[in-house]
Design a protein around this motif. Sequence first.
Motif, mmCIF file in Angstrom:
data_model
loop_
_atom_site.group_PDB
_atom_site.id
_atom_site.type_symbol
_atom_site.label_atom_id
_atom_site.label_comp_id
_atom_site.label_asym_id
_atom_site.label_seq_id
_atom_site.Cartn_x
_atom_site.Cartn_y
_atom_site.Cartn_z
ATOM 1 N N ALA A 43 12.422 67.526 23.018
ATOM 2 C CA ALA A 43 11.463 66.485 22.628
ATOM 3 C C ALA A 43 12.067 65.092 22.826
ATOM 4 O O ALA A 43 13.260 64.883 22.615
ATOM 5 N N THR A 44 11.210 64.147 23.244
ATOM 6 C CA THR A 44 11.651 62.764 23.405
ATOM 7 C C THR A 44 11.490 62.029 22.077
ATOM 8 O O THR A 44 10.374 61.974 21.545
ATOM 9 N N PRO A 45 12.563 61.486 21.510
ATOM 10 C CA PRO A 45 12.459 60.800 20.214
ATOM 11 C C PRO A 45 11.533 59.584 20.303
ATOM 12 O O PRO A 45 11.335 59.009 21.380
ATOM 13 N N VAL A 260 24.906 60.278 26.656
ATOM 14 C CA VAL A 260 23.649 60.982 26.912
ATOM 15 C C VAL A 260 24.010 62.347 27.489
ATOM 16 O O VAL A 260 24.686 62.425 28.513
ATOM 17 N N ASP A 261 23.576 63.391 26.825
ATOM 18 C CA ASP A 261 23.858 64.748 27.307
ATOM 19 C C ASP A 261 22.812 65.123 28.351
ATOM 20 O O ASP A 261 21.629 65.298 28.010
ATOM 21 N N GLY A 266 15.095 65.856 26.500
ATOM 22 C CA GLY A 266 14.518 64.819 25.641
ATOM 23 C C GLY A 266 15.392 63.587 25.596
ATOM 24 O O GLY A 266 14.900 62.448 25.633
ATOM 25 N N ARG A 267 16.717 63.788 25.521
ATOM 26 C CA ARG A 267 17.651 62.664 25.479
ATOM 27 C C ARG A 267 17.711 61.937 26.831
ATOM 28 O O ARG A 267 17.870 60.716 26.873
ATOM 29 N N VAL A 268 17.598 62.692 27.909
ATOM 30 C CA VAL A 268 17.594 62.062 29.236
ATOM 31 C C VAL A 268 16.342 61.210 29.406
ATOM 32 O O VAL A 268 16.402 60.076 29.892
#
Length: 438
Positions: A43-45, A260-261, A266-268
């Motif tokens: 999920a994208t925060p 950034v993992d 989502g983090r990307v």
Amino acid sequence: MSSDHHHRLLDPHDTDTAYDPTEKVHIVGVDDHDNNNEDYATATPPFSWRKLWLFTGPGFLMSIAFLDPGNLEGDLQAGAIAGYSLLWLLLWATAIGLLVQLLSARLGVATGRHLAELCREEYPNWAGKLLWIMAELALIGADIQEVIGSAIALKILTNGFLPLWAGVLITAFDCFIFLFLENYGVRKLEALFAVLIAVMAISFAWMFGETKPNAKELLVGLVVPKLNSRTIQQAVGVVGCIIMPHNVFLHSALVQSREVDPRKTGRVREAIRYYSIESTIALAVSFVINLFVTTVFAKAFFGTAIADTIGLGNAGQFLEERFGGGLVPILYIWAIGLLAAGQSSTITGTYAGQFIMGGFLDLRLKKWARALITRSCAIVPTLIVALIFDSSEDTLDVLNEWLNVLQSIQIPFALIPLLCLVAKEDLMGVFAIGRVLK
């Protein structure tokens, strides 16, 4: 080289990644404790101003290449020779430059590696070496302009006391300033560039206010495309000095300064979103600064007998003769802006050179050794240029103009690999771009 010396140059903890894990900026989030949660990974925060601030930096470092002395040379010549007629090209070149830089950032974030590394890994050896040579040529051409620009500014500010070659030697030590600042962390280095961009913005906005360019002609120049045979060289130069090949390599590495993992989609996505926002803001600022310079020289010198003779060295003097001294002599305002542009771009040039050389050749050297090698490659030809052209400003301006054209010719050698790699699904996964965009 002796084995002892070789051992001292090598850093056992230095891999071919752009940044060591200890150097990266930690992105603080309220849900950091959910690292192992599957939703966290996909999920994208939600948007956060705090996170945008933490991601802000790489885009402004990248934008320096849009503001270097080569750009100022292209701007003033476009304004003096073509008037307001090439402003539309400046606008669209900046827009396309933004698109290219966003693709570069996407590549770096999604893969966790930068463009030079990926070219070495994905292309045959001969192609990788060719791309490296072309990137180095583009970087040396840009560095000649940047260092010479700083040297010219120092010469103006010292009333001609410092010759060009002395200014070049002083500017050569930028890499050591850069290394010193880098020891204090990435954010300190980014803060320095923010200050230098602010100095440029204030200097050239002051010039814009002093000269009062024609607002109607400015708007027409932005909206209505015009080009003729007399201004074609300036047009090619505008494109070349805006979209710089070494900057495409640089941005893909700069974005890795944040944690950034790449395994967490989502983090990307979150990182790409924030980098897109800050890069857009940074290039909007750079566009306005370039617009100030172009319109100042369009108002002052378009259609005059001296339009073809104006360059970095004599531009401030001509402006002062045209508009007078004022509260602060416009000659020194020009020189301060030029010095800020030169100093900032030479440091980012050193940065880009490290990533390009280290990535293509898989060099695992300590940072001081990489910076020294990178700086030497650019400073030696620049010093030769300074000694040859010290007494001939006209010839130096012609050289600068053709160096902008060189950048334009070199663009495909950075852009085509970028497009091929960022569209490669087995490399980019869900972040590969589609056929239409490619």
